[in-house]
Design an enzyme around this catalytic site. Structure first.
Site, mmCIF file in Angstrom:
data_model
loop_
_atom_site.group_PDB
_atom_site.id
_atom_site.type_symbol
_atom_site.label_atom_id
_atom_site.label_comp_id
_atom_site.label_asym_id
_atom_site.label_seq_id
_atom_site.Cartn_x
_atom_site.Cartn_y
_atom_site.Cartn_z
ATOM 1 N N HIS A 177 1.566 -3.692 14.657
ATOM 2 C CA HIS A 177 2.119 -2.526 13.965
ATOM 3 C C HIS A 177 2.304 -1.431 14.998
ATOM 4 O O HIS A 177 1.354 -1.041 15.667
ATOM 5 C CB HIS A 177 1.187 -2.066 12.840
ATOM 6 C CG HIS A 177 1.879 -1.189 11.826
ATOM 7 N ND1 HIS A 177 2.513 -0.026 12.175
ATOM 8 C CD2 HIS A 177 2.056 -1.327 10.486
ATOM 9 C CE1 HIS A 177 3.043 0.523 11.080
ATOM 10 N NE2 HIS A 177 2.778 -0.252 10.042
ATOM 11 N N GLU A 226 6.952 -5.962 7.946
ATOM 12 C CA GLU A 226 6.167 -5.418 6.831
ATOM 13 C C GLU A 226 6.558 -3.975 6.541
ATOM 14 O O GLU A 226 5.732 -3.063 6.641
ATOM 15 C CB GLU A 226 4.672 -5.485 7.179
ATOM 16 C CG GLU A 226 4.153 -6.877 7.456
ATOM 17 C CD GLU A 226 2.771 -6.879 8.126
ATOM 18 O OE1 GLU A 226 2.302 -5.807 8.555
ATOM 19 O OE2 GLU A 226 2.175 -7.951 8.224
ATOM 20 N N LYS A 229 0.813 -1.225 0.000
ATOM 21 C CA LYS A 229 0.000 0.000 0.000
ATOM 22 C C LYS A 229 0.844 1.272 0.000
ATOM 23 O O LYS A 229 0.366 2.321 -0.430
ATOM 24 C CB LYS A 229 -1.009 -0.001 1.157
ATOM 25 C CG LYS A 229 -0.504 0.441 2.508
ATOM 26 C CD LYS A 229 -1.696 0.648 3.462
ATOM 27 C CE LYS A 229 -1.301 1.214 4.810
ATOM 28 N NZ LYS A 229 -0.545 0.269 5.648
HETATM 29 C C1 LIG Z 1 0.492 0.313 6.412
HETATM 30 C C2 LIG Z 1 0.915 -0.986 6.973
HETATM 31 C C3 LIG Z 1 2.260 -1.394 6.893
HETATM 32 C C4 LIG Z 1 3.364 -0.495 6.392
HETATM 33 O O1 LIG Z 1 3.689 0.453 7.348
HETATM 34 P P1 LIG Z 1 4.966 1.407 7.196
HETATM 35 O O2 LIG Z 1 4.849 2.293 8.367
HETATM 36 O O3 LIG Z 1 4.854 2.107 5.896
HETATM 37 O O4 LIG Z 1 6.172 0.539 7.263
HETATM 38 C C5 LIG Z 1 2.580 -2.634 7.365
HETATM 39 N N1 LIG Z 1 1.640 -3.471 7.883
HETATM 40 C C6 LIG Z 1 0.355 -3.108 7.965
HETATM 41 C C7 LIG Z 1 -0.613 -4.083 8.540
HETATM 42 C C8 LIG Z 1 -0.052 -1.863 7.534
HETATM 43 O O5 LIG Z 1 -1.336 -1.516 7.653
#
Ligand SMILES: *Cc1c(COP(=O)(O)O)cnc(C)c1O
Length: 379
Positions: A184, A260, A47
């Site tokens: 996260h 991620e 994303k």
């Molecule tokens: C948006 C998102 C990410 C990416 O986050 P960054 O801060 O750009 O590294 C990873 N995992 C999930 C579940 C997300 O919603």
């Protein structure tokens, strides 16, 4: 990084606004991630920037992917379609995690044939998965502190730690396989303690879950790895050292660790080049109007709470200026305080570095202005 000479040349060939994506920088970021976190497999969060070219480049250097919609799943799946059916199946958890804890039933139906790895965080989702994607493997998304992150993500998703083990047992009882935990810590997390606390919390849930009969195998430490937007962001190496020691202390080698990273991989890989399309003095302040704005590449100003800097190629005496986008909306304000030369004129170019994440991805066609042209270099 793209040089100013390259930027000018590309802008004269393709016009502006021009979003220049440097694949050498993508590969560099990926390599740095692997170098400092050798135990952690990066699943690039699509994303942040879903360009198929990015997915392809990262796939080639060994990345896996975090997707959060079926179209994103398909962008990644394109890259593995050459493999045999069996390889694809054996492979899918190694290459893709579907990390959106809430999934429409239709999405679950579409995903089920791939036997995907998906996240969940509540009882209703267990029922949905059981019914519409019974072949999925599960990871429980935990709610963890997001203190001091630029973008907070804990208010929308995540099981409370106190309910975590019950949710693992409930899914297991429903006949689903729970593989592990995810969290996260918030996007652009410069407070590294968020990671430490989340890892410690996950470790205690691993232990409790095992004592109640479900041994977890996988820990997904999510995204949040900060991009170096300014000198205040501590080096990645420091965060990595903290993570490595906590992971080593709390998780035996047999536990698979994944992450991620979204922003971290792409933020520095893109530069936006735009042209001055208007100039005015309002309330004594010099205002520049450029051909890209917050409904387009600078959408991160609104959605991502991100600040971008505008630089000119021309030199000359400078002052604090306002910079606006091309649409008729006053919301289309890029900055009210950028130091820029006073002598910029119509058609002069400006650029904004580190604009690869959460920018182009949420660009619109508002007011009839299309998104910036993308050009890929060093592919
Ligand atoms: C948006 C998102 C990410 C990416 O986050 P960054 O801060 O750009 O590294 C990873 N995992 C999930 C579940 C997300 O919603």
């Amino acid at each position: 990084m793209v040089t100013t000479a390259q930027m000018k040349k590309l802008a004269s060939a393709h016009g502006t606004p021009l979003f220049i994506l440097d694949h050498a920088e993508l590969r560099k970021n990926f390599k740095q991630f692997k170098k400092y976190l050798p135990r952690v497999q990066p699943y690039y969060a699509v994303k942040a920037n879903p360009a198929a070219e990015i997915v392809e480049t990262l796939y080639k250097v060994g990345s896996s992917f975090d997707v959060a919609s079926f179209p994103e799943f398909q962008i990644v799946h394109e890259n593995i379609k050459d493999l045999s059916a069996k390889q694809r199946q054996d492979f899918i958890w190694d290459k893709i995690i579907y990390a959106n804890p809430i999934k429409a039933t239709k999405t679950l139906e579409q995903l089920d044939q791939y036997k995907p790895l998906v996240t969940y965080d509540n009882l209703d989702e267990i029922r949905k998965i059981k019914k519409y994607a019974p072949h999925a493997g599960l990871a429980l998304r935990l709610k963890v502190p997001n203190t001091g992150a630029m973008v907070e993500l804990s208010s929308k998703f995540g099981a409370n730690p106190g309910e975590a083990v019950d949710l693992i047992l409930a899914a297991t009882k429903a006949g689903l396989g729970v593989e592990g935990l995810s969290f996260h810590v918030g996007s652009q997390t410069t407070n590294f303690q968020n990671f430490v606390q989340a890892i410690q919390l996950a470790s205690s849930i691993f232990k409790e879950s095992e004592s109640r009969g479900v041994k977890l195998k996988l820990l997904d430490i999510g995204g949040g790895f900060p991009a170096p937007y300014d000198s205040g962001v501590k080096p990645f190496k420091e965060l990595a050292a903290t993570l490595n020691s906590e992971l080593h202390r709390l998780f035996p080698k047999s536990i698979e660790i994944l992450a991620e990273p979204g922003r971290y991989m792409v933020a520095t890989a893109a530069t936006l080049v735009a042209s001055i399309i208007g100039k005015a003095v309002r309330d004594g302040k010099l205002c520049y109007y450029i051909d890209d704005g917050v409904y387009h590449t600078f959408s991160g100003i609104i959605f991502d709470h991100c600040k971008y800097h505008i630089h000119a190629f021309k030199k000359g005496p400078s002052q604090i200026c306002a910079v606006f986008g091309p649409t008729c909306d006053a919301l289309d304000t890029i900055s009210l305080s950028e130091e820029l030369p006073e002598n910029l004129g119509l058609g002069d170019l400006v650029y904004s570095p580190n604009i690869g994440a959460y920018s182009q991805a949420s660009s619109t066609y508002f007011n009839g202005f299309p998104p910036a042209t993308i050009v890929h270099i060093n592919r």
